[in-house]
Design a protein around this motif. Structure first.
Motif, PDB file in Angstrom:
ATOM      1  N   ARG A  68      59.002  11.356  40.235  1.00 23.71           N
ATOM      2  CA  ARG A  68      58.966  10.032  39.606  1.00 23.71           C
ATOM      3  C   ARG A  68      60.208   9.228  39.964  1.00 23.71           C
ATOM      4  O   ARG A  68      60.147   7.999  40.105  1.00 23.71           O
ATOM      5  N   MET A  69      61.351   9.904  40.130  1.00 23.33           N
ATOM      6  CA  MET A  69      62.578   9.215  40.515  1.00 23.33           C
ATOM      7  C   MET A  69      62.483   8.739  41.958  1.00 23.33           C
ATOM      8  O   MET A  69      62.882   7.616  42.291  1.00 23.33           O
ATOM      9  N   VAL A  70      61.954   9.598  42.823  1.00 22.23           N
ATOM     10  CA  VAL A  70      61.813   9.252  44.234  1.00 22.23           C
ATOM     11  C   VAL A  70      60.900   8.036  44.386  1.00 22.23           C
ATOM     12  O   VAL A  70      61.222   7.070  45.092  1.00 22.23           O
ATOM     13  N   ARG A  71      59.774   8.073  43.709  1.00 17.35           N
ATOM     14  CA  ARG A  71      58.807   6.968  43.796  1.00 17.35           C
ATOM     15  C   ARG A  71      59.446   5.650  43.354  1.00 17.35           C
ATOM     16  O   ARG A  71      59.269   4.607  43.985  1.00 17.35           O
ATOM     17  N   SER A  72      60.193   5.695  42.265  1.00 14.55           N
ATOM     18  CA  SER A  72      60.828   4.489  41.745  1.00 14.55           C
ATOM     19  C   SER A  72      61.796   3.890  42.756  1.00 14.55           C
ATOM     20  O   SER A  72      61.793   2.672  42.999  1.00 14.55           O
ATOM     21  N   VAL A  99      61.857   4.315  46.065  1.00 14.30           N
ATOM     22  CA  VAL A  99      61.145   3.832  47.241  1.00 14.30           C
ATOM     23  C   VAL A  99      60.560   2.444  46.972  1.00 14.30           C
ATOM     24  O   VAL A  99      60.654   1.534  47.806  1.00 14.30           O
ATOM     25  N   HIS A 100      59.988   2.256  45.791  1.00  5.83           N
ATOM     26  CA  HIS A 100      59.450   0.939  45.434  1.00  5.83           C
ATOM     27  C   HIS A 100      60.538  -0.128  45.442  1.00  5.83           C
ATOM     28  O   HIS A 100      60.328  -1.233  45.964  1.00  5.83           O
ATOM     29  N   LYS A 101      61.696   0.187  44.867  1.00  8.21           N
ATOM     30  CA  LYS A 101      62.762  -0.805  44.774  1.00  8.21           C
ATOM     31  C   LYS A 101      63.351  -1.133  46.137  1.00  8.21           C
ATOM     32  O   LYS A 101      63.531  -2.302  46.500  1.00  8.21           O
ATOM     33  N   MET A 102      63.666  -0.112  46.924  1.00  5.01           N
ATOM     34  CA  MET A 102      64.333  -0.345  48.203  1.00  5.01           C
ATOM     35  C   MET A 102      63.416  -0.992  49.232  1.00  5.01           C
ATOM     36  O   MET A 102      63.885  -1.660  50.159  1.00  5.01           O
ATOM     37  N   LEU A 103      62.111  -0.796  49.083  1.00  2.00           N
ATOM     38  CA  LEU A 103      61.167  -1.391  50.027  1.00  2.00           C
ATOM     39  C   LEU A 103      60.503  -2.640  49.464  1.00  2.00           C
ATOM     40  O   LEU A 103      59.490  -3.107  49.996  1.00  2.00           O
ATOM     41  N   LEU A 109      55.787  10.209  52.877  1.00  2.00           N
ATOM     42  CA  LEU A 109      56.717   9.084  52.700  1.00  2.00           C
ATOM     43  C   LEU A 109      57.392   8.696  54.006  1.00  2.00           C
ATOM     44  O   LEU A 109      57.528   7.508  54.315  1.00  2.00           O
ATOM     45  N   HIS A 110      57.811   9.677  54.793  1.00  2.00           N
ATOM     46  CA  HIS A 110      58.406   9.348  56.093  1.00  2.00           C
ATOM     47  C   HIS A 110      57.395   8.631  56.977  1.00  2.00           C
ATOM     48  O   HIS A 110      57.742   7.674  57.691  1.00  2.00           O
TER      49      HIS A 110
END
Length: 328
Positions: A258-262, A264-268, A293-294
């Motif tokens: 859940r942290m990773v997903r959050s 990725v959404h913000k940075m992209l 993801l990659h």
């Protein structure tokens, strides 16, 4: 910024100029009682220093119990008296303890008397400056070794709608003997320099802006904050590159998806505005993998339309003037 300052993200911010970092806000009771929760929510490494471990609490003994667990792994135990969210109201912690200053004082005193690492506090300002100054002085007298001041009141939750009051932060800095950090209105490195000059603070914090641009403290800025003079200073770095770095750090230091997903959404975010169909693919992906993801990032870059980060050479010396911290 709960869930948004886990170890991989802290290490990414450190690579790009943050000289200290806060953990996510940890719930002192759950943290002290639940070993599985601790192992998922708090990880660190020897390079993850200086480190502030941040707790919310409303019971001095429970807070001390939690603080004792992390004491060997950090440089400050921090009490979050600044969270303004509804969950903090329901749980009676964060900025809602501003209504119970005797309890605030007892939380700080108990930690200060029983820990060998210093205690720091993150606060918001009161509507009246005299109340803010009395509050900050009380924290210092109770044993706080550092105070971080978010220059907005408890009701001013929207950082884009309400500008932080740097004059109030300056008044706190002038009134205290201990270090004071300034929080609010930090969108790029020029803001760091301006804030340090205006407030006299010993350092600055950034939170929301870092989610989109973890390279802020290295002098990089997003297109939203690009200045005319930056046109020829395209850095060769963009948010997609930062995501790739972040994912590699997540592989090295595993954290909940859940942290990773959050992140990725913000940075992209800027890329997804150009290619919303890729964002929808991410949203529909119930189970993430690093391979997926990659591949998603690679497809985005192949599609083009990414937004570069910009670098202003004139701003690159400002972090030496104070502490630049990832306060997520």
């Amino acid at each position: 910024m709960v869930d948004n300052s886990e170890l991989p993200f802290r290490m990414l911010c450190r690579r790009y100029g943050a000289t200290a970092a806060y953990t996510p806000m940890l719930h002192s009771r759950i943290f002290s009682e639940n070993e599985k929760h601790r192992s998922m929510e708090f990880t660190t490494c020897k390079e993850d220093r200086p480190l502030f471990v941040q707790f919310c609490a409303n019971d001095p003994d429970i807070l001390l119990q939690a603080a004792k667990i992390v004491e060997p792994y950090c440089d400050y135990v921090d009490i979050n008296f600044g969270c303004p969210q509804r969950i903090a109201r329901r749980g009676n912690y964060g900025a809602f303890l501003m209504d119970n200053l005797p309890l605030v004082k007892s939380l700080v005193q108990n930690l200060s008397a029983n820990l060998y690492v210093p205690v720091s506090c993150k606060i918001r300002i009161f509507p009246r400056l005299e109340d803010t100054l009395a509050y900050a002085k009380m924290l210092e007298e109770a044993g706080a070794s550092l105070v971080a001041v978010h220059g907005r009141t408890r009701d001013e939750k929207d950082g884009k709608k309400f500008r932080a009051d740097w004059d109030a932060i300056k008044a706190v800095k002038d009134a205290l003997r201990i270090p004071v950090l300034a929080n609010g209105n930090i969108r790029h490195l020029d803001d760091v320099k301006d804030c340090l000059e205006h407030t006299g603070a010993d350092g600055v914090l950034s939170a929301e802006t870092l989610l989109e641009n973890p390279a802020l403290f290295a002098g990089f800025r997003t297109k939203e904050w690009k200045e005319d003079g930056d046109e020829d200073e395209v850095s060769g770095l963009d948010q997609a590159d930062l995501v790739i770095e972040y994912l590699k750090l997540c592989e090295q230091y595993p954290v909940p998806w859940r942290m990773v997903r959050s992140h990725v959404h913000k940075m992209l975010g800027d890329w997804f505005k150009v290619h919303p169909e890729v964002r929808e693919e991410l949203n529909k992906q119930s189970k993430l993998t690093f391979e997926w993801l990659h591949d998603m990032v690679k497809r985005l870059k192949d599609l083009g339309g990414g937004i570069p980060l910009y670098r202003n050479k004139d701003a690159l010396q400002t972090t030496s003037n104070g502490l630049a911290a990832s306060n997520a």
